[in-house]
Design a protein around this motif. Structure first.
Motif, PDB file in Angstrom:
ATOM      1  N   TYR A 132       0.828  -1.207   0.000  1.00  8.80           N
ATOM      2  CA  TYR A 132       0.000   0.000   0.000  1.00  8.80           C
ATOM      3  C   TYR A 132       0.862   1.255   0.000  1.00  8.80           C
ATOM      4  N   TRP A 133       1.891   1.280   0.850  1.00  8.75           N
ATOM      5  CA  TRP A 133       2.776   2.462   0.901  1.00  8.75           C
ATOM      6  C   TRP A 133       3.465   2.700  -0.433  1.00  8.75           C
ATOM      7  N   SER A 134       3.936   1.647  -1.084  1.00 10.03           N
ATOM      8  CA  SER A 134       4.609   1.790  -2.377  1.00 10.03           C
ATOM      9  C   SER A 134       3.641   2.269  -3.450  1.00 10.03           C
ATOM     10  N   ASN A 135       2.419   1.748  -3.460  1.00  9.81           N
ATOM     11  CA  ASN A 135       1.435   2.186  -4.451  1.00  9.81           C
ATOM     12  C   ASN A 135       1.048   3.639  -4.249  1.00  9.81           C
ATOM     13  N   VAL A 136       0.883   4.060  -2.993  1.00  7.41           N
ATOM     14  CA  VAL A 136       0.534   5.457  -2.715  1.00  7.41           C
ATOM     15  C   VAL A 136       1.641   6.394  -3.184  1.00  7.41           C
ATOM     16  N   LEU A 208      -3.302 -10.260  -9.026  1.00  6.53           N
ATOM     17  CA  LEU A 208      -3.893  -9.145  -9.766  1.00  6.53           C
ATOM     18  C   LEU A 208      -4.163  -7.964  -8.854  1.00  6.53           C
ATOM     19  N   SER A 209      -4.585  -8.241  -7.622  1.00  8.08           N
ATOM     20  CA  SER A 209      -4.855  -7.157  -6.679  1.00  8.08           C
ATOM     21  C   SER A 209      -3.583  -6.376  -6.361  1.00  8.08           C
ATOM     22  N   PHE A 210      -2.460  -7.067  -6.171  1.00  9.39           N
ATOM     23  CA  PHE A 210      -1.198  -6.372  -5.900  1.00  9.39           C
ATOM     24  C   PHE A 210      -0.733  -5.575  -7.116  1.00  9.39           C
ATOM     25  N   MET A 211      -0.944  -6.125  -8.315  1.00 10.22           N
ATOM     26  CA  MET A 211      -0.390  -5.501  -9.521  1.00 10.22           C
ATOM     27  C   MET A 211      -1.309  -4.454 -10.120  1.00 10.22           C
ATOM     28  N   ALA A 212      -2.576  -4.379  -9.692  1.00  7.16           N
ATOM     29  CA  ALA A 212      -3.555  -3.494 -10.330  1.00  7.16           C
ATOM     30  C   ALA A 212      -3.120  -2.035 -10.365  1.00  7.16           C
ATOM     31  N   PRO A 213      -2.675  -1.423  -9.259  1.00  4.56           N
ATOM     32  CA  PRO A 213      -2.278  -0.014  -9.345  1.00  4.56           C
ATOM     33  C   PRO A 213      -1.121   0.228 -10.313  1.00  4.56           C
ATOM     34  N   VAL A 225      -9.382   8.002  -9.448  1.00  5.03           N
ATOM     35  CA  VAL A 225      -9.104   6.574  -9.541  1.00  5.03           C
ATOM     36  C   VAL A 225      -7.708   6.276  -9.011  1.00  5.03           C
ATOM     37  N   PHE A 226      -6.769   7.146  -9.374  1.00  4.46           N
ATOM     38  CA  PHE A 226      -5.399   6.956  -8.878  1.00  4.46           C
ATOM     39  C   PHE A 226      -5.332   7.096  -7.353  1.00  4.46           C
ATOM     40  N   HIS A 227      -6.145   7.998  -6.804  1.00 11.89           N
ATOM     41  CA  HIS A 227      -6.145   8.185  -5.356  1.00 11.89           C
ATOM     42  C   HIS A 227      -6.661   6.947  -4.628  1.00 11.89           C
ATOM     43  N   HIS A 228      -7.694   6.325  -5.161  1.00 13.17           N
ATOM     44  CA  HIS A 228      -8.339   5.221  -4.465  1.00 13.17           C
ATOM     45  C   HIS A 228      -7.836   3.851  -4.886  1.00 13.17           C
ATOM     46  N   ALA A 229      -7.022   3.782  -5.921  1.00 13.21           N
ATOM     47  CA  ALA A 229      -6.537   2.476  -6.389  1.00 13.21           C
ATOM     48  C   ALA A 229      -5.727   1.727  -5.328  1.00 13.21           C
TER      49      ALA A 229
END
Length: 660
Positions: A132-136, A208-213, A225-229
């Motif tokens: 989550y931290w990396s995606n944010v 897929l959930s990990f790779m989606a963002p 969408v980018f904020h909530h992904a």
């Protein structure tokens, strides 16, 4: 095969120790923040460290110990301005910290297979938060890039326009690639270690959930969408983790209940102390605490080297002082330091055992007794609640007291060796020299310590206590040497020395009297400290224990020995002394010591013994060593007198009747 089995056991022991260290770090961290209780901390200037003055208000610091890197004086927090909401938050923080401590203790006491399961679960949860931290972070960089360049609608547009160099150098392209690789690794790790049923379709959806963002970030989508992904990508893994908890809740409760039943049944059959000993060995508590403390100190060393290595005021002496102070700032840290001190004292005992060439097992207790003594001193002086400078002073004083106690332990090792060497006519000169050398050390070192302390420190209750302990060990060594000398003289005498027992008794009585007097002085010294310097419940309890065991019990035992000896002397003096003609006619040895009899006492059963030997025998029992008849009958003598008087009365009555 034996080497392989030994290595396997060592590896299992190492794994057992390392898996139990993290819960201690969790407890230590919670104690550092004072279990969430607020205090007002004032950071003062330290001439040794060169830190600046600063003030931090309304923060949570350790109410039990200071923070790691600075010199603090903790002031009580003012609760007057707190609102109901603040009180609620403080209570919730405190309850959460207490719950964390309980959970850490429970995890520490689990079996290895259960600890591994707990760690796998927490690692899986940690993987989710890292993802989550990396995606944010990646989403923020992409949003800033798209907002800054109005001509660019998306990353995909730049890729199609072959603006790869621009994306990689000035855009977030490199961060996207790094996040993509990281998410692949995290997804693989999570799918491998999560404890839920590993269905194929579930594993694919998790990946897929990990790779989606990382995939959605390149498409021309709204910024919302980018904020909530990142949030939506973490929902499925979090649901899996929550499912693991609910799915295994009954199993966990059954495990806890079975553990409770096992402990209750074990206590009913074998007792609480046996259970504590078995659990102590199973958990390998000493080495866990030592590993925890060494890792903690290693972290402090790394922090000091990184932050203060280039400062002019930073020296090796400052680093040692800082490590000593930081090493006892919490209760868990004090336990770790205690375990290290126990190991050091154990090897000190082994060293003196090697010097004395003895196989006595008393030195094995030095480590345990020293650990208990140091921890009691730490609690008594309140190490964890003091500021850094006072804590360092108290710690050094405790070390000094502990070392004087170690000298007493060493005397307990060398004293029986001296007695055995002198009494057994041992002709091994090197063993006598080794024992006498240790005695010389036990005299010279306390004398040197007293000279140093009294020349560098002012008079205080602590200095008074150290001086008493040092003088006491000197007196005990001198008493041992005096008795050793008497036994050596007796060994080279050709005739039996009847006054030896009296001389030994007088010398030992003098030593016991000195120790008893010192015990009373120490009690008065502790009472002064309790009333006028630093009181406390622990100090008061320890003073009561000292008064009972070291004063009352010692006085009672000494009086009992004195009365037994006095009674034995009185009994021996009532027995007749053998004449020279009787001894020549007997021409025998004493049946107790097998020595020739130049003088002897005659018992009522007409047996001859040395007066001294018979007196020692009376300490144990009142029966003759040869015929088992009672040696001294006080009550019987009185009964005989009464019987004789009764017989006389009857005879006179009969005579009166005959006269009539």
């Amino acid at each position: 095969m034996e080497d392989i089995e030994t290595r396997i056991r060592m590896c299992n022991g190492f794994v057992n120790v390392m898996l139990r260290v993290p819960p201690l770090f969790l407890i230590d961290g919670l104690l550092k923040i004072g279990l969430g209780l607020p205090t007002e901390e004032v950071v003062l200037d330290s001439t040794d460290h060169g830190f600046k003055i600063s003030k931090v208000a309304d923060t949570t610091v350790n109410s039990v110990a200071s923070i790691v890197s600075n010199s603090f004086l903790l002031e009580p927090f003012d609760f007057g301005h707190l609102t109901y909401k603040m009180y609620t938050m403080i209570i919730l923080k405190f309850l959460c910290c207490c719950l964390g401590c309980v959970a850490a203790v429970c995890t520490f006491m689990l079996w290895i297979k259960h600890i591994v399961i707990v760690y796998l679960y927490f690692i899986s949860v940690g993987v989710i938060f890292v993802s989550y931290w990396s995606n944010v972070s990646t989403m923020k960089a992409v949003i800033e890039y798209v907002s800054a360049d109005e001509t660019t609608s998306s990353i995909l547009n730049d890729i199609l326009c072959l603006n790869l160099k621009y994306i990689l150098n000035e855009g977030p392209g490199l961060m996207i690639i790094q996040n993509y690789i990281l998410q692949c690794i995290l997804a693989s790790l999570f799918c491998y270690i999560h404890l839920a049923p590993k269905y194929a379709i579930l594993q694919k959806f998790l990946v897929l959930s990990f790779m989606a963002p990382s995939i959605l970030v390149i498409y021309p989508l709204p910024t919302q969408v980018f904020h909530h992904a990142p949030v939506f990508s973490a929902l499925l893994p979090l649901a899996v983790c929550k499912f693991v908890i609910w799915y295994n809740a009954i199993t966990m409760l059954e495990t806890i209940y079975m553990g409770y039943l096992y402990m209750r049944n074990f206590i009913n059959h074998y007792g609480l102390s046996t259970l504590a000993n078995i659990e102590w060995l199973r958990l390998n508590v000493p080495w866990v605490l030592r590993t925890f403390w060494m890792l903690r100190v290693g972290g402090d060393i790394a922090e000091l080297l990184v932050n203060h290595y280039d400062e002019e005021t930073f020296t090796f002496y400052v680093m040692i002082r800082t490590l000593l102070v930081n090493g006892c700032e919490t209760l868990t840290a004090v336990l770790g330091m205690t375990s290290i001190i126990s190991l050091i004292c154990h090897y000190i005992g082994c060293f003196f055992q090697w010097v004395l060439l003895t196989e006595d097992g008393d030195e094995k207790n030095i480590g345990a007794v020293s650990a208990i003594l140091f921890y009691i001193l730490a609690l008594q002086t309140g190490l964890t609640s003091l500021d850094r400078e006072r804590r360092l002073v108290k710690l050094c004083r405790n070390f000094c007291l502990l070392f004087t106690a170690i000298l007493h332990f060493v005397h307990n090792i060398v004293n029986p060796l001296l007695m055995s060497l002198s009494a057994s006519h041992n002709l091994a000169l090197h063993r006598h020299i080794r024992a006498l050398a240790v005695c010389a050390f036990l005299i010279l070192f306390p004398v040197s310590l007293l000279i140093f302390l009294w020349s560098h420190f002012t008079v205080s209750t602590w200095l008074f206590a150290v001086s008493i302990f040092s003088i006491e060990v000197i007196v005990k060594v001198l008493i041992s040497l005096a008795i050793y000398s008497l036994f050596l003289i007796d060994a080279y005498r050709s005739a039996f020395w009847e006054q030896l027992d009296d001389c030994v008794y007088i010398i030992r009585s003098f030593g016991n009297t000195v120790e008893f007097t010192f015990g009373i002085i120490l009690f008065m010294n502790g009472f002064w400290v309790l009333v006028f310097e630093s009181g406390g419940t622990i100090r008061a309890i320890l003073m009561c224990i000292h008064a009972y065991f070291n004063i009352w019990c010692e006085a009672k035992a000494g009086w009992s020995v004195f009365m037994k000896r006095r009674t034995a002397v009185y009994k021996i003096n009532t027995l007749p002394e053998a004449k020279a003609e009787q001894l020549q006619r007997l021409n025998d040895v004493c049946a107790i010591c097998y020595q020739e009899m130049q003088s002897a006492k005659i018992t009522q059963c007409n047996h001859y013994f040395h007066g001294v030997c018979l007196r020692k025998w009376l300490y144990v029992q009142d029966r003759c060593p040869l015929c088992k008849d009672i040696l001294y009958k006080v009550e019987n003598v009185q009964n005989n007198k009464s019987n004789n008087e009764a017989i006389t009365v009857e005879e006179s009555a009969q005579n009166n009747t005959e006269d009539r």
